[in-house]
Design a protein around this motif. Structure first.
Motif, PDB file in Angstrom:
ATOM      1  N   ASN A   1       2.961   0.983   3.432  1.00  0.00           N
ATOM      2  CA  ASN A   1       2.481  -0.007   4.413  1.00  0.00           C
ATOM      3  C   ASN A   1       2.496   0.556   5.834  1.00  0.00           C
ATOM      4  O   ASN A   1       2.861  -0.129   6.784  1.00  0.00           O
ATOM      5  N   GLY A   2       2.111   1.840   5.967  1.00  0.00           N
ATOM      6  CA  GLY A   2       2.020   2.462   7.289  1.00  0.00           C
ATOM      7  C   GLY A   2       3.290   3.137   7.765  1.00  0.00           C
ATOM      8  O   GLY A   2       3.307   3.726   8.838  1.00  0.00           O
ATOM      9  N   HIS A   3       4.362   3.065   7.000  1.00  0.00           N
ATOM     10  CA  HIS A   3       5.636   3.700   7.363  1.00  0.00           C
ATOM     11  C   HIS A   3       5.854   4.929   6.486  1.00  0.00           C
ATOM     12  O   HIS A   3       5.618   4.880   5.278  1.00  0.00           O
ATOM     13  N   TRP A   4       6.353   6.009   7.080  1.00  0.00           N
ATOM     14  CA  TRP A   4       6.606   7.236   6.323  1.00  0.00           C
ATOM     15  C   TRP A   4       8.053   7.313   5.877  1.00  0.00           C
ATOM     16  O   TRP A   4       8.967   7.036   6.652  1.00  0.00           O
TER      17      TRP A   4
ATOM     18  N   TYR B   1      10.631  -1.037   3.473  1.00  0.00           N
ATOM     19  CA  TYR B   1       9.220  -1.158   3.859  1.00  0.00           C
ATOM     20  C   TYR B   1       8.339  -1.875   2.854  1.00  0.00           C
ATOM     21  O   TYR B   1       7.196  -2.176   3.163  1.00  0.00           O
TER      22      TYR B   1
ATOM     23  N   ASN C   1       3.960   7.119   2.050  1.00  0.00           N
ATOM     24  CA  ASN C   1       3.511   6.183   3.063  1.00  0.00           C
ATOM     25  C   ASN C   1       3.526   4.801   2.437  1.00  0.00           C
ATOM     26  O   ASN C   1       2.832   4.541   1.450  1.00  0.00           O
TER      27      ASN C   1
ATOM     28  N   ASP D   1       0.871  -1.168   0.000  1.00  0.00           N
ATOM     29  CA  ASP D   1       0.000   0.000   0.000  1.00  0.00           C
ATOM     30  C   ASP D   1       0.914   1.225   0.000  1.00  0.00           C
ATOM     31  O   ASP D   1       1.504   1.547   1.033  1.00  0.00           O
TER      32      ASP D   1
END
Length: 76
Positions: A59-62, A74, A57, A3
């Motif tokens: 998978n939820g990591h910036w 990531y 972003n 994502d």
């Protein structure tokens, strides 16, 4: 499935480099142009405390800026 959302502006050369990189390694992404979407810009600052672009972003990591090494960390 990854994502990936890339936050960009229309005039940012690093945004173009980032999108070209993602395309070259076959990673699909969604682009949000914060120059055209002020609500998205406000949410981005709320989420990261940063207004600079590109921000991605994954998978939820910036990941801030054009940073292929961090992107590789990531993605699945």
């Amino acid at each position: 499935m990854n994502d990936i959302t890339v936050y960009t502006t229309s005039t940012c050369p690093y945004c173009t480099m980032l999108k070209n990189y993602l395309n070259s390694v076959g990673l699909p992404y969604r682009e949000v142009n914060v120059q055209l979407d002020q609500n998205a810009a406000a949410k981005l600052v709320q989420a990261t405390g940063q207004l600079g672009v590109p921000q991605t972003n994954i998978n939820g990591h910036w990941v801030l800026g054009f940073d292929p090494d961090s992107i590789k960390l990531y993605v699945e």
